[in-house]
Design an enzyme around this catalytic site. Structure first.
Site, PDB file in Angstrom:
ATOM      1  N   TYR A 155       0.789  -1.230   0.000  1.00 35.17           N
ATOM      2  CA  TYR A 155       0.000   0.000   0.000  1.00 35.17           C
ATOM      3  C   TYR A 155       0.823   1.284   0.000  1.00 35.17           C
ATOM      4  O   TYR A 155       0.263   2.377  -0.058  1.00 35.17           O
ATOM      5  CB  TYR A 155      -0.958  -0.008   1.198  1.00 35.17           C
ATOM      6  N   HIS A 167      -7.544   0.493  -6.933  1.00 34.65           N
ATOM      7  CA  HIS A 167      -6.891  -0.200  -5.816  1.00 34.65           C
ATOM      8  C   HIS A 167      -5.425   0.166  -5.801  1.00 34.65           C
ATOM      9  O   HIS A 167      -4.771   0.140  -6.859  1.00 34.65           O
ATOM     10  CB  HIS A 167      -7.051  -1.717  -5.939  1.00 34.65           C
TER      11      HIS A 167
HETATM   12  C1  DQA Z   1      -7.236  -2.478  -1.597  1.00 29.47           C
HETATM   13  C2  DQA Z   1      -7.064  -3.964  -1.911  1.00 29.47           C
HETATM   14  C3  DQA Z   1      -7.983  -4.821  -1.071  1.00 29.47           C
HETATM   15  O1  DQA Z   1      -7.798  -6.195  -1.404  1.00 29.47           O
HETATM   16  C4  DQA Z   1      -7.662  -4.646   0.385  1.00 29.47           C
HETATM   17  O2  DQA Z   1      -8.565  -5.398   1.177  1.00 29.47           O
HETATM   18  C5  DQA Z   1      -7.600  -3.224   0.812  1.00 29.47           C
HETATM   19  C6  DQA Z   1      -7.086  -2.206  -0.104  1.00 29.47           C
HETATM   20  C7  DQA Z   1      -6.204  -1.628  -2.335  1.00 29.47           C
HETATM   21  O3  DQA Z   1      -6.437  -0.424  -2.457  1.00 29.47           O
HETATM   22  O4  DQA Z   1      -5.169  -2.144  -2.754  1.00 29.47           O
HETATM   23  O5  DQA Z   1      -7.896  -2.901   1.958  1.00 29.47           O
HETATM   24  O6  DQA Z   1      -8.528  -2.078  -2.025  1.00 29.47           O
END
Ligand code: DQA
Length: 145
Positions: free
Chosen positions: A22, A101
């Site tokens: 992230y 994402h």
């Molecule tokens: C997410 C990806 C999802 O699988 C995960 O549960 C998240 C963040 C992303 O931004 O990469 O909390 O949405």
């Protein structure tokens, strides 16, 4: 142009989550970047985040009658992979929606490959970190940040 950014569950603790997936930004830092990109492009953005699915669903409902909103960037986080309630809430929305994402959900665990937003969003951006939101703003507005 007015764009709504709807971030879902656990994205409020971004700075503490796996930086490999992230990145290191906190949600406040991510939102600051989004606001700066919007300013550069010349569009108006509102960022919202919640850990409550019902609240997220209600924000989706607000997109029905536009309420002055022209487009939305949707990252429901983990709800993406199982919340049919969020899919149902977004299905009647008639403004352009971009699914974003931070991580590349298509190359992580099997369960993250499923998205309830399939067929609902006009565009999908994964694995580009915070820049995914910039790309989404540019896609929706036609401008450059
Ligand atoms: C997410 C990806 C999802 O699988 C995960 O549960 C998240 C963040 C992303 O931004 O990469 O909390 O949405």
């Amino acid at each position: 142009m007015r764009i709504e950014v709807l971030n879902g569950v656990n994205l409020d603790v971004l700075g503490r989550r796996d930086p490999e997936q992230y990145g290191g930004l906190s949600i406040a830092e991510l939102e600051t970047r989004i606001y700066q990109w919007a300013l550069a492009i010349g569009c108006t953005v509102r960022c919202r985040q919640t850990n409550h699915e019902g609240e997220y669903v209600e924000w989706c409902h607000e997109l029905y009658d536009r309420g002055g909103v022209d487009a939305a960037i949707i990252n429901p986080a983990a709800w993406t992979h199982y919340s049919w309630a969020i899919r149902d809430a977004l299905e009647p929305v008639r403004i352009p929606l971009v699914e974003v994402h931070l991580s590349n959900v298509d190359e992580r665990e099997e369960w993250r490959r499923a998205s309830v937003l399939e067929g609902i969003c006009t565009h999908r951006i994964v694995g580009k970190g915070p820049d995914g939101y910039r790309e989404a703003l540019e896609y929706l507005s036609g401008g450059t940040a």
